[in-house]
Design an enzyme around this catalytic site. Structure first.
Site, mmCIF file in Angstrom:
data_model
loop_
_atom_site.group_PDB
_atom_site.id
_atom_site.type_symbol
_atom_site.label_atom_id
_atom_site.label_comp_id
_atom_site.label_asym_id
_atom_site.label_seq_id
_atom_site.Cartn_x
_atom_site.Cartn_y
_atom_site.Cartn_z
ATOM 1 N N LYS A 1 2.669 6.521 -8.794
ATOM 2 C CA LYS A 1 2.216 7.712 -7.424
ATOM 3 C C LYS A 1 2.018 8.987 -8.564
ATOM 4 O O LYS A 1 2.061 9.045 -10.030
ATOM 5 C CB LYS A 1 2.965 7.793 -6.827
ATOM 6 C CG LYS A 1 3.356 6.522 -5.791
ATOM 7 C CD LYS A 1 2.427 5.797 -4.955
ATOM 8 C CE LYS A 1 2.769 4.215 -4.651
ATOM 9 N NZ LYS A 1 3.003 4.280 -3.598
HETATM 10 C C1 LIG Z 1 3.256 3.216 -2.590
HETATM 11 C C2 LIG Z 1 3.057 2.693 -1.371
HETATM 12 C C3 LIG Z 1 3.702 2.683 -0.034
HETATM 13 C C4 LIG Z 1 5.437 2.391 -0.162
HETATM 14 O O1 LIG Z 1 5.499 3.297 -0.686
HETATM 15 P P1 LIG Z 1 7.587 3.460 -1.535
HETATM 16 O O2 LIG Z 1 8.177 4.824 -2.409
HETATM 17 O O3 LIG Z 1 7.255 2.654 -2.755
HETATM 18 O O4 LIG Z 1 8.155 3.182 -0.258
HETATM 19 C C5 LIG Z 1 3.139 2.614 1.233
HETATM 20 N N1 LIG Z 1 1.825 2.496 1.202
HETATM 21 C C6 LIG Z 1 1.374 2.613 0.025
HETATM 22 C C7 LIG Z 1 -0.356 2.712 0.737
HETATM 23 C C8 LIG Z 1 1.434 2.807 -0.373
HETATM 24 O O5 LIG Z 1 0.851 2.105 -1.972
#
Ligand SMILES: *Cc1c(COP(=O)(O)O)cnc(C)c1O
Length: 395
Positions: free
Chosen positions: A194
């Site tokens: 991210k």
């Molecule tokens: C990465 C992501 C998640 C989940 O986040 P985690 O920290 O991996 O649990 C949920 N929704 C979207 C759109 C994502 O890109």
């Protein structure tokens, strides 16, 4: 510029993190501090994050998924309730709706932004008045904010909660307002790929009231007020007031997050520079379509999604990805739509055409490398590879 046609010598990965000495030093200090789980660093990170997005309060969590799950519980959503969301998302955003006992209601997307279509949300709300729709869970897809004016207006008229999935949208703005300070609760993810990372981690932002409710759910349903009430007589005492989860953030995670957050402006500058290189090169090619940024919006540019005009090319999206790999360029697809996964297909009887826009766009989407660690040269290598493939497979 993009004239170089020699393929890259080394593989360009799709999305590695960018961590520095600051994160490493703080991590080591945390390890030496005797306080490694939720503590002072998590508290500091929460405070700084709330200030960044302009929210009343923030709650650090072990993942973005945990943030979404906790948020639904804090909103009191459960058995018999319905939550509206998009099929163009990561699976966990829909799993959590089922995991609180509610039912997801999927609504198709807008073709330009790939975000959930507010007009189709309203159509569904009108059609399903008898159903217990309790919340809307929009996803700011790729980092492009949803139209929060329309969504908040619907929420008000139909008395619904709004839980934003902002896993892609740090930092992003809609009409001058930061994402994280608009809906009832907003969930962020700090997963390794991210815009900022803690390895694994997440954050919820929103009103003090809801965030404090979420805090109770995030740690076994333990009421801290009880702890405070009785701390003078003995710190061993606590009360459980809900069947909560175990989703608290560790100080080890916060140690990384504090520094990632400080670097966010630099990270965004770099992302925008790469986007500019891509835009300039790709806007001249009729065989591909570049992502949009609507006016009034600050895009977080988490993903750069190219869309292939398949009728003008003699290869499929999957073959395009293979060709990129052959030129040492990593890429990905975000996402396999929810309704195509066997679990949801089988349990809800979905057909691919049930969400025609999602289905059509899915078949022509490719996410290109886009991250602050990339050099201009890396970006031009991607440009060369894409242009080379387009030239070779023009119809
Ligand atoms: C990465 C992501 C998640 C989940 O986040 P985690 O920290 O991996 O649990 C949920 N929704 C979207 C759109 C994502 O890109």
């Amino acid at each position: 510029m993009s004239g170089q046609t020699k393929p890259r010598q080394t593989f360009l990965p799709f999305s590695p993190p960018l961590l520095g000495e600051e994160e490493i030093i703080e991590m080591i200090e945390t390890l030496r501090s005797d306080w490694i789980t939720t503590g002072p660093r998590t508290k500091k990170f929460e405070g700084e994050f709330a200030r960044l997005v302009g929210a009343q309060a923030a709650l650090g969590l072990s993942s973005g998924t945990g943030a979404l799950h906790t948020a639904l519980a804090a909103m009191g959503i459960g058995q018999g309730d319905v939550v509206i969301t998009t099929p163009m998302t990561f699976c966990s955003g829909v799993h959590v709706i089922e995991q609180v006992g509610a039912t997801p209601l999927l609504v198709d997307i807008q073709r330009d932004t790939l975000n959930i279509d507010p007009f189709k949300i309203e159509e569904n709300l009108r059609k399903t008045r008898d159903k217990k729709v309790k919340a809307i869970l929009p996803v700011h897809f790729a980092g492009h904010p949803c139209d929060m004016d329309l969504i908040m207006d619907l929420a008000k008229r139909y008395q619904l909660f709004v839980l934003e999935d902002a896993a892609h949208a740090i930092p992003a703005k809609f009409n001058g307002r930061m994402i994280g300070a608009i809906g009832d609760l907003t969930a962020f993810s700090f997963y390794a790929t991210k815009n900022m990372t803690t390895g694994e981690g997440g954050m919820l932002t929103g009103s003090r009231d809801l965030v404090e409710k979420a805090r109770v759910y995030s740690l076994h349903g333990i009421d801290r007020d009880a702890w405070d009430r009785y701390s003078e007589t003995g710190s061993w005492y606590y009360e459980v007031i809900a069947s909560g989860f175990k989703y608290n953030m560790m100080d080890l995670q916060a140690a990384i997050g504090i520094h990632q957050m400080r670097k966010l402006p630099q990270f965004m500058d770099r992302r925008r520079q790469i986007v500019k290189i891509y835009h300039q090169a790709f806007s001249q090619l009729g065989e591909i379509e570049i992502p949009t940024e609507k006016t009034g919006v600050d895009h977080a540019w988490h993903l750069y999604i190219l869309r292939l005009n398949l009728e003008r090319l003699s290869l499929s999206r999957d073959q395009f990805i293979q060709e990129l790999r052959g030129r040492n360029i990593g890429s990905s697809v975000h996402y396999v739509p929810i309704h195509l996964h066997p679990y949801y297909r089988n349990n809800y009887g979905f057909k691919p055409e049930d969400f025609p826009v999602v289905y059509e766009e899915y078949q022509r989407m490719i996410s290109l490398p886009l991250y602050p660690k990339m050099t201009d040269e890396d970006a031009y290598d991607v440009v060369s590879a894409v242009c080379d493939i387009v030239k070779g497979f023009r119809r």
